[in-house]
Design a protein around this motif. Sequence first.
Motif, PDB file in Angstrom:
ATOM      1  N   ARG A  45       0.835  -1.213   0.000  1.00  0.00           N
ATOM      2  CA  ARG A  45       0.000   0.000   0.000  1.00  0.00           C
ATOM      3  C   ARG A  45       0.866   1.257   0.000  1.00  0.00           C
ATOM      4  O   ARG A  45       0.568   2.228  -0.694  1.00  0.00           O
ATOM      5  N   VAL A  46       1.945   1.236   0.770  1.00  0.00           N
ATOM      6  CA  VAL A  46       2.848   2.393   0.820  1.00  0.00           C
ATOM      7  C   VAL A  46       3.486   2.625  -0.552  1.00  0.00           C
ATOM      8  O   VAL A  46       3.585   3.767  -1.024  1.00  0.00           O
ATOM      9  N   LEU A  47       3.895   1.558  -1.230  1.00  0.00           N
ATOM     10  CA  LEU A  47       4.522   1.696  -2.553  1.00  0.00           C
ATOM     11  C   LEU A  47       3.587   2.377  -3.546  1.00  0.00           C
ATOM     12  O   LEU A  47       4.043   3.141  -4.403  1.00  0.00           O
ATOM     13  N   SER A  48       2.290   2.114  -3.440  1.00  0.00           N
ATOM     14  CA  SER A  48       1.342   2.700  -4.390  1.00  0.00           C
ATOM     15  C   SER A  48       1.250   4.216  -4.248  1.00  0.00           C
ATOM     16  O   SER A  48       0.812   4.892  -5.171  1.00  0.00           O
ATOM     17  N   ARG A  49       1.688   4.754  -3.119  1.00  0.00           N
ATOM     18  CA  ARG A  49       1.651   6.200  -2.888  1.00  0.00           C
ATOM     19  C   ARG A  49       3.033   6.843  -2.932  1.00  0.00           C
ATOM     20  O   ARG A  49       3.163   8.051  -2.753  1.00  0.00           O
ATOM     21  N   SER A  50       4.058   6.052  -3.140  1.00  0.00           N
ATOM     22  CA  SER A  50       5.432   6.537  -3.034  1.00  0.00           C
ATOM     23  C   SER A  50       5.971   7.087  -4.345  1.00  0.00           C
ATOM     24  O   SER A  50       5.482   6.758  -5.424  1.00  0.00           O
ATOM     25  N   SER A  51       7.014   7.886  -4.207  1.00  0.00           N
ATOM     26  CA  SER A  51       7.808   8.294  -5.369  1.00  0.00           C
ATOM     27  C   SER A  51       9.160   7.581  -5.235  1.00  0.00           C
ATOM     28  O   SER A  51       9.495   7.050  -4.175  1.00  0.00           O
ATOM     29  N   PHE A  52       9.915   7.584  -6.329  1.00  0.00           N
ATOM     30  CA  PHE A  52      11.151   6.808  -6.369  1.00  0.00           C
ATOM     31  C   PHE A  52      12.282   7.623  -6.962  1.00  0.00           C
ATOM     32  O   PHE A  52      12.084   8.419  -7.886  1.00  0.00           O
ATOM     33  N   LEU A  53      13.477   7.394  -6.427  1.00  0.00           N
ATOM     34  CA  LEU A  53      14.709   7.912  -7.006  1.00  0.00           C
ATOM     35  C   LEU A  53      15.530   6.708  -7.426  1.00  0.00           C
ATOM     36  O   LEU A  53      15.645   5.736  -6.672  1.00  0.00           O
ATOM     37  N   VAL A  54      16.099   6.758  -8.602  1.00  0.00           N
ATOM     38  CA  VAL A  54      17.014   5.711  -9.059  1.00  0.00           C
ATOM     39  C   VAL A  54      18.360   6.382  -9.283  1.00  0.00           C
ATOM     40  O   VAL A  54      18.480   7.293 -10.109  1.00  0.00           O
ATOM     41  N   ASP A  55      19.318   5.976  -8.494  1.00  0.00           N
ATOM     42  CA  ASP A  55      20.661   6.575  -8.527  1.00  0.00           C
ATOM     43  C   ASP A  55      20.597   8.098  -8.391  1.00  0.00           C
ATOM     44  O   ASP A  55      21.298   8.835  -9.081  1.00  0.00           O
ATOM     45  N   VAL A  77      12.926   4.564  -1.948  1.00  0.00           N
ATOM     46  CA  VAL A  77      11.464   4.547  -1.858  1.00  0.00           C
ATOM     47  C   VAL A  77      11.060   5.673  -0.910  1.00  0.00           C
ATOM     48  O   VAL A  77      11.374   5.628   0.282  1.00  0.00           O
ATOM     49  N   LEU A  78      10.371   6.677  -1.467  1.00  0.00           N
ATOM     50  CA  LEU A  78      10.022   7.873  -0.701  1.00  0.00           C
ATOM     51  C   LEU A  78       8.503   7.995  -0.580  1.00  0.00           C
ATOM     52  O   LEU A  78       7.840   8.458  -1.509  1.00  0.00           O
ATOM     53  N   PRO A  79       7.952   7.602   0.555  1.00  0.00           N
ATOM     54  CA  PRO A  79       6.514   7.781   0.749  1.00  0.00           C
ATOM     55  C   PRO A  79       6.204   9.259   0.927  1.00  0.00           C
ATOM     56  O   PRO A  79       7.112  10.068   1.176  1.00  0.00           O
ATOM     57  N   PRO A  80       4.925   9.637   0.810  1.00  0.00           N
ATOM     58  CA  PRO A  80       4.585  11.044   1.044  1.00  0.00           C
ATOM     59  C   PRO A  80       4.998  11.453   2.454  1.00  0.00           C
ATOM     60  O   PRO A  80       4.837  10.698   3.407  1.00  0.00           O
ATOM     61  N   PHE A  81       5.558  12.650   2.560  1.00  0.00           N
ATOM     62  CA  PHE A  81       5.991  13.163   3.850  1.00  0.00           C
ATOM     63  C   PHE A  81       4.986  14.230   4.304  1.00  0.00           C
ATOM     64  O   PHE A  81       4.490  15.000   3.496  1.00  0.00           O
ATOM     65  N   ALA A  82       4.724  14.282   5.581  1.00  0.00           N
ATOM     66  CA  ALA A  82       3.846  15.321   6.136  1.00  0.00           C
ATOM     67  C   ALA A  82       4.659  16.602   6.311  1.00  0.00           C
ATOM     68  O   ALA A  82       5.872  16.577   6.370  1.00  0.00           O
TER      69      ALA A  82
END
Length: 84
Positions: A45-55, A77-82
């Motif tokens: 569930r967290v992955l579906s809302r996350s953004s990603f950085l590759v290198d 793996v960067l989930p939304p931050f408050a």
Amino acid sequence: MAAVTIRYWAAAKAAAGIAEEPCTALTLAEALAGVRQRHPGELTRVLSRSSFLVDGAPVGTRDHETVRLAEGGTVEVLPPFAGG
């Protein structure tokens, strides 16, 4: 196949129960499929809302199938931050 490190931050780290793990995959989509298989439940569930950085580069709206991974690379793996 490229051997990469997947790093989890904030809610992703809590859901995975680890800060990082090794992974072998050709694309971001393949790496994330492996993560979902190893960590079913809340992390999915967290992955579906996350953004990603590759290198260090943001993936943004690119199709994860087109994002190739390099040997020794890192997927963040960067989930939304408050906050703001």
